[in-house]
Design a protein around this motif. Structure first.
Motif, PDB file in Angstrom:
ATOM      1  N   ALA A   9      74.641  33.085  34.851  1.00 24.14           N
ATOM      2  CA  ALA A   9      76.058  32.165  35.808  1.00 24.14           C
ATOM      3  C   ALA A   9      76.955  31.907  34.682  1.00 24.14           C
ATOM      4  N   VAL A  10      78.064  31.686  35.030  1.00 18.50           N
ATOM      5  CA  VAL A  10      79.386  31.194  33.982  1.00 18.50           C
ATOM      6  C   VAL A  10      79.759  29.998  34.528  1.00 18.50           C
ATOM      7  N   GLY A  11      80.201  29.057  33.680  1.00 16.80           N
ATOM      8  CA  GLY A  11      80.525  27.782  34.222  1.00 16.80           C
ATOM      9  C   GLY A  11      81.736  27.221  33.041  1.00 16.80           C
ATOM     10  N   ILE A  12      82.271  26.228  33.677  1.00 16.45           N
ATOM     11  CA  ILE A  12      83.220  25.350  32.782  1.00 16.45           C
ATOM     12  C   ILE A  12      82.911  24.013  32.862  1.00 16.45           C
ATOM     13  N   ARG A  13      83.030  23.180  32.031  1.00 16.89           N
ATOM     14  CA  ARG A  13      82.944  21.713  31.958  1.00 16.89           C
ATOM     15  C   ARG A  13      84.199  20.909  31.224  1.00 16.89           C
ATOM     16  N   ALA A  29      88.917  12.150  33.968  1.00 21.22           N
ATOM     17  CA  ALA A  29      88.428  13.269  34.847  1.00 21.22           C
ATOM     18  C   ALA A  29      87.306  13.870  34.184  1.00 21.22           C
ATOM     19  N   ARG A  30      86.200  14.180  34.842  1.00 20.72           N
ATOM     20  CA  ARG A  30      84.958  14.800  34.195  1.00 20.72           C
ATOM     21  C   ARG A  30      84.352  15.572  35.208  1.00 20.72           C
ATOM     22  N   GLY A  31      83.759  16.829  34.860  1.00 20.10           N
ATOM     23  CA  GLY A  31      83.036  17.584  35.621  1.00 20.10           C
ATOM     24  C   GLY A  31      82.392  18.831  34.976  1.00 20.10           C
ATOM     25  N   GLU A  32      82.033  19.399  36.172  1.00 27.22           N
ATOM     26  CA  GLU A  32      81.500  20.933  35.751  1.00 27.22           C
ATOM     27  C   GLU A  32      81.487  21.677  36.847  1.00 27.22           C
ATOM     28  N   PHE A  33      81.653  22.987  36.794  1.00 26.11           N
ATOM     29  CA  PHE A  33      81.750  24.139  37.842  1.00 26.11           C
ATOM     30  C   PHE A  33      81.124  25.146  37.394  1.00 26.11           C
ATOM     31  N   ALA A  34      80.240  25.774  38.204  1.00 32.89           N
ATOM     32  CA  ALA A  34      79.266  26.929  37.691  1.00 32.89           C
ATOM     33  C   ALA A  34      79.163  27.977  38.930  1.00 32.89           C
ATOM     34  N   HIS A  35      79.202  29.146  38.600  1.00 35.10           N
ATOM     35  CA  HIS A  35      79.128  30.105  39.592  1.00 35.10           C
ATOM     36  C   HIS A  35      78.397  31.375  39.232  1.00 35.10           C
ATOM     37  N   LEU A  44      79.860  22.504  42.062  1.00 35.12           N
ATOM     38  CA  LEU A  44      80.678  21.763  41.599  1.00 35.12           C
ATOM     39  C   LEU A  44      80.209  20.201  41.549  1.00 35.12           C
ATOM     40  N   ASP A  45      80.584  19.587  40.376  1.00 32.62           N
ATOM     41  CA  ASP A  45      80.086  18.055  40.051  1.00 32.62           C
ATOM     42  C   ASP A  45      81.434  17.578  39.545  1.00 32.62           C
ATOM     43  N   ALA A  46      82.224  17.012  40.091  1.00 31.21           N
ATOM     44  CA  ALA A  46      83.290  16.542  39.561  1.00 31.21           C
ATOM     45  C   ALA A  46      83.517  14.975  39.839  1.00 31.21           C
ATOM     46  N   ASP A  47      84.344  14.250  39.001  1.00 33.46           N
ATOM     47  CA  ASP A  47      84.529  12.767  38.831  1.00 33.46           C
ATOM     48  C   ASP A  47      86.043  12.572  38.528  1.00 33.46           C
ATOM     49  N   THR A  48      86.689  11.785  39.338  1.00 35.62           N
ATOM     50  CA  THR A  48      88.124  11.346  38.756  1.00 35.62           C
ATOM     51  C   THR A  48      87.972  10.001  39.073  1.00 35.62           C
ATOM     52  N   GLY A  49      88.929   9.155  38.090  1.00 34.59           N
ATOM     53  CA  GLY A  49      89.065   7.776  38.503  1.00 34.59           C
ATOM     54  C   GLY A  49      90.244   6.933  37.675  1.00 34.59           C
ATOM     55  N   ILE A  50      90.469   5.798  38.006  1.00 32.83           N
ATOM     56  CA  ILE A  50      91.425   5.038  37.077  1.00 32.83           C
ATOM     57  C   ILE A  50      90.625   3.474  36.999  1.00 32.83           C
ATOM     58  N   ARG A  51      91.023   3.034  35.705  1.00 34.23           N
ATOM     59  CA  ARG A  51      90.416   1.852  35.437  1.00 34.23           C
ATOM     60  C   ARG A  51      91.594   0.817  34.899  1.00 34.23           C
ATOM     61  N   TYR A  52      91.665  -0.280  35.484  1.00 31.78           N
ATOM     62  CA  TYR A  52      92.728  -1.093  35.217  1.00 31.78           C
ATOM     63  C   TYR A  52      92.249  -2.471  34.355  1.00 31.78           C
ATOM     64  N   LYS A  53      92.917  -2.571  33.345  1.00 33.87           N
ATOM     65  CA  LYS A  53      92.338  -3.869  32.560  1.00 33.87           C
ATOM     66  C   LYS A  53      93.002  -5.285  32.997  1.00 33.87           C
ATOM     67  N   GLY A  65      84.418  11.010  43.565  1.00 34.32           N
ATOM     68  CA  GLY A  65      83.466  11.997  42.902  1.00 34.32           C
ATOM     69  C   GLY A  65      83.199  12.807  44.258  1.00 34.32           C
ATOM     70  N   HIS A  66      82.798  14.189  43.794  1.00 37.86           N
ATOM     71  CA  HIS A  66      82.614  15.409  44.629  1.00 37.86           C
ATOM     72  C   HIS A  66      81.478  16.070  44.236  1.00 37.86           C
ATOM     73  N   ASP A  67      80.466  16.464  44.869  1.00 39.12           N
ATOM     74  CA  ASP A  67      79.313  17.116  44.624  1.00 39.12           C
ATOM     75  C   ASP A  67      79.387  18.514  45.567  1.00 39.12           C
ATOM     76  N   GLN A  68      79.243  19.682  45.169  1.00 32.29           N
ATOM     77  CA  GLN A  68      78.959  20.648  46.185  1.00 32.29           C
ATOM     78  C   GLN A  68      78.154  21.917  45.621  1.00 32.29           C
ATOM     79  N   VAL A  69      77.348  22.244  46.328  1.00 36.38           N
ATOM     80  CA  VAL A  69      76.358  23.382  46.286  1.00 36.38           C
ATOM     81  C   VAL A  69      76.537  24.301  47.435  1.00 36.38           C
TER      82      VAL A  69
END
Length: 89
Positions: A9-13, A29-35, A44-53, A65-69
């Protein structure tokens, strides 16, 4: 889930973070995609978010977050939306 055998497989992180308005607002934003090279399975395993102080000791968080196989007998497609209040000790 345990998978017997092996495949190629090939992937990107990625892992990206950026402060906006000084250090008051943070975007991440962090995640990983493999094919698989055979072309029948991907994940696909991806998360994105915001944090306010809010203060020096408290933050408000919002993330998605989104997880997909796909291509297996047990396909997965989950989406999560999380919000929370963080406290720094």
């Amino acid at each position: 889930m345990m998978v017997k055998g092996s495949f190629s497989a090939v992937g990107i992180r990625w892992d990206y973070g950026r402060f906006i308005f000084g250090k008051r607002l943070e975007f991440n934003a962090r995640g990983e995609f493999a094919h698989s090279l055979s072309g029948d399975t991907s994940s696909l395993d991806a998360d994105t978010g915001i944090r306010y102080k809010l203060t020096d000791r408290a933050t408000l968080n919002l993330s998605y977050g989104h997880d997909q196989v796909t291509g297996t007998r047990d396909s997965l497609n989950e989406r999560t939306l999380t919000t929370g209040l963080g406290v720094i000790w």
